[in-house]
Design a protein around this motif. Structure first.
Motif, PDB file in Angstrom:
ATOM      1  N   ILE A 192       0.820  -1.211   0.000  1.00  0.00           N
ATOM      2  CA  ILE A 192       0.000   0.000   0.000  1.00  0.00           C
ATOM      3  C   ILE A 192       0.856   1.265   0.000  1.00  0.00           C
TER       4      ILE A 192
ATOM      5  N   ILE B 186       2.283   1.758  -3.535  1.00  0.00           N
ATOM      6  CA  ILE B 186       1.260   2.198  -4.499  1.00  0.00           C
ATOM      7  C   ILE B 186       0.912   3.658  -4.263  1.00  0.00           C
ATOM      8  N   THR B 187       0.807   4.043  -2.997  1.00  0.00           N
ATOM      9  CA  THR B 187       0.475   5.431  -2.667  1.00  0.00           C
ATOM     10  C   THR B 187       1.551   6.390  -3.153  1.00  0.00           C
TER      11      THR B 187
ATOM     12  N   TRP C 233      -7.549   9.124  -3.430  1.00  0.00           N
ATOM     13  CA  TRP C 233      -7.020   7.853  -3.933  1.00  0.00           C
ATOM     14  C   TRP C 233      -6.573   6.954  -2.790  1.00  0.00           C
ATOM     15  N   ASN C 234      -5.833   7.511  -1.852  1.00  0.00           N
ATOM     16  CA  ASN C 234      -5.345   6.721  -0.728  1.00  0.00           C
ATOM     17  C   ASN C 234      -6.492   6.166   0.110  1.00  0.00           C
TER      18      ASN C 234
ATOM     19  N   SER D 130      -9.626   5.613  -0.865  1.00  0.00           N
ATOM     20  CA  SER D 130     -10.339   4.586  -1.631  1.00  0.00           C
ATOM     21  C   SER D 130      -9.546   3.283  -1.665  1.00  0.00           C
ATOM     22  N   LEU D 131      -8.236   3.391  -1.837  1.00  0.00           N
ATOM     23  CA  LEU D 131      -7.396   2.203  -1.908  1.00  0.00           C
ATOM     24  C   LEU D 131      -7.404   1.442  -0.587  1.00  0.00           C
TER      25      LEU D 131
ATOM     26  N   CYS E   1      -8.920  -2.358  -0.064  1.00  0.00           N
ATOM     27  CA  CYS E   1      -8.085  -3.419   0.500  1.00  0.00           C
ATOM     28  C   CYS E   1      -8.716  -4.024   1.755  1.00  0.00           C
TER      29      CYS E   1
END
Length: 384
Positions: free
Chosen positions: A127, A130-131, A353-354, A356-357, A361
């Motif tokens: 994570i 990706i962030t 975005w963070n 939502s991700l 997850c």
């Protein structure tokens, strides 16, 4: 006296034994060792040709079998569950050696432990990576917030990287050593289906079936009744190849083992089961078994009673819950921090975005763990 430090001596027993033989040929005879400090103690003596073999037993051994003693073996040094045997005969004159089986099992358990560390660290790091990647792809510059805890962060990151390197080294080294100790005999792991069947095939995808194995079993058995015979399972366990044939009454069982060995596979084969798939992973060993039975015959079962079926289902649920729960807790903390950031600083593309991700997850890994307990509940409520 001479002391030598070898921190990873147990990872490759053959290499350690060869080294001990080389030391003896130079006149350094093994006098003792310290397992906790990973040190070998030698005394100067007359050079000789000594064959060593390292043995491991779950309980401390107190004597050497008469058969091994007749072959010239003696207990050189002993500490805890480890014993180093010595033999002054020429290797060609030795017809029997101490067992390797328990040492192989011990190494396998250690490799499972380090593989769990690898999976956990990689999932934890996924994570943030990706962030950061998403933030770097945006037009807005990446903002670094100063914190008095950065030193702790750097130390923790360095420790995690060092642990990851150690885990990779340990797994690779132990797996290679165990393969050598087994004599490269992998016949017992061979599948009982045609590896590349000829003719037209129908391919179907089943993702994440291991969280609800009873659904997979029912799906495969229904395919067989319709005349679609399972002829191959892809290496990842998600692609299923069916060949058009005659309807069959088949019983499939997806079995999960934390630690499996050759004896486990042979036991089921002798009972008439065929191994149609075995996962490559040593951490979560899945095996799909099949067995055909005739009309009117009793349906064969690997676990003959409800108690053992529930025990197997509970083991699956506990294993995956233990794997995903730490990640869910970490993601929930990060999700709370991102939501707090949006409430204080406003909504930005990066924060959205963070958030939502993290939420996706949590749903994904939470559903995986939840599905295993739903499987346990279905089995518990079913009629024995």
């Amino acid at each position: 006296m001479k002391t030598v430090f070898r921190p990873f001596w147990s990872y490759d027993l053959l290499k350690t034994e060869t080294w001990l033989t080389g030391m003896a040929s130079q006149g350094w005879l093994l006098e003792g060792w310290n397992i906790k400090l990973r040190r070998f103690i030698f005394r100067q003596g007359k050079p000789g040709n000594i064959t060593y073999q390292i043995g491991y037993a779950p309980s401390a051994q107190t004597s050497l079998s008469t058969y091994l003693a007749a072959e010239g073996w003696t207990r050189n040094v002993h500490q805890g569950k480890w014993t180093i045997y010595a033999n002054e005969r020429q290797p060609g004159q030795i017809n029997a050696y101490p067992s390797r089986q328990e040492a192989i099992k011990r190494n396998r358990k250690i490799s499972y432990f380090f593989m769990a560390i690898i999976v956990y660290l990689l999932l934890i790091a996924l994570i943030p990576l990706i962030t950061i990647g998403f933030s770097l792809s945006q037009d807005t510059p990446l903002r670094v917030v100063k914190s008095p805890m950065w030193l702790v962060t750097y130390i923790a990151a360095a420790f995690a990287i060092a642990l990851l390197v150690l885990a990779f080294y340990s797994v690779i080294k132990i797996r290679a050593a165990n393969k050598t100790l087994r004599g490269d005999n992998q016949d017992s792991y061979a599948l009982d289906v045609q590896p590349d069947p000829a003719g037209p095939k129908i391919i179907r995808i089943k993702l994440a079936w291991m969280y609800a194995p009873d659904r997979l079993e029912q799906w495969l058995e229904n395919k067989e009744r319709l005349g679609y015979n399972l002829c191959k399972v892809g290496p990842g366990g998600t692609l299923f190849y069916f060949c058009k044939g005659s309807p069959r009454r088949m019983n499939y069982h997806a079995d999960y083992q934390v630690i499996s060995d050759e004896g486990y596979l042979e036991l089921h084969r002798e009972a008439g089961w065929k191994n149609v798939y075995s996962s490559l992973s040593s951490l979560q060993k899945w095996t799909i078994w099949s067995r055909e039975y005739s009309e009117g015959a009793e349906r064969p079962e690997i676990y003959s009673d409800q108690f053992h079926r529930l025990k197997h289902a509970r083991k699956i649920a506990i294993s995956y819950t233990s794997l995903f729960l730490p990640m869910l807790l970490l993601y929930s903390v990060n999700l709370g921090a991102f939501i707090d950031g949006m409430l204080n600083d406003g909504i930005t593309a990066s924060l959205a975005w963070n958030t939502s991700l993290m939420f996706i997850c949590m749903l994904l890994f939470g559903s995986f763990a939840g599905r295993t307990w739903l499987y346990y509940r279905r089995l518990k409520n079913s009629k024995p």
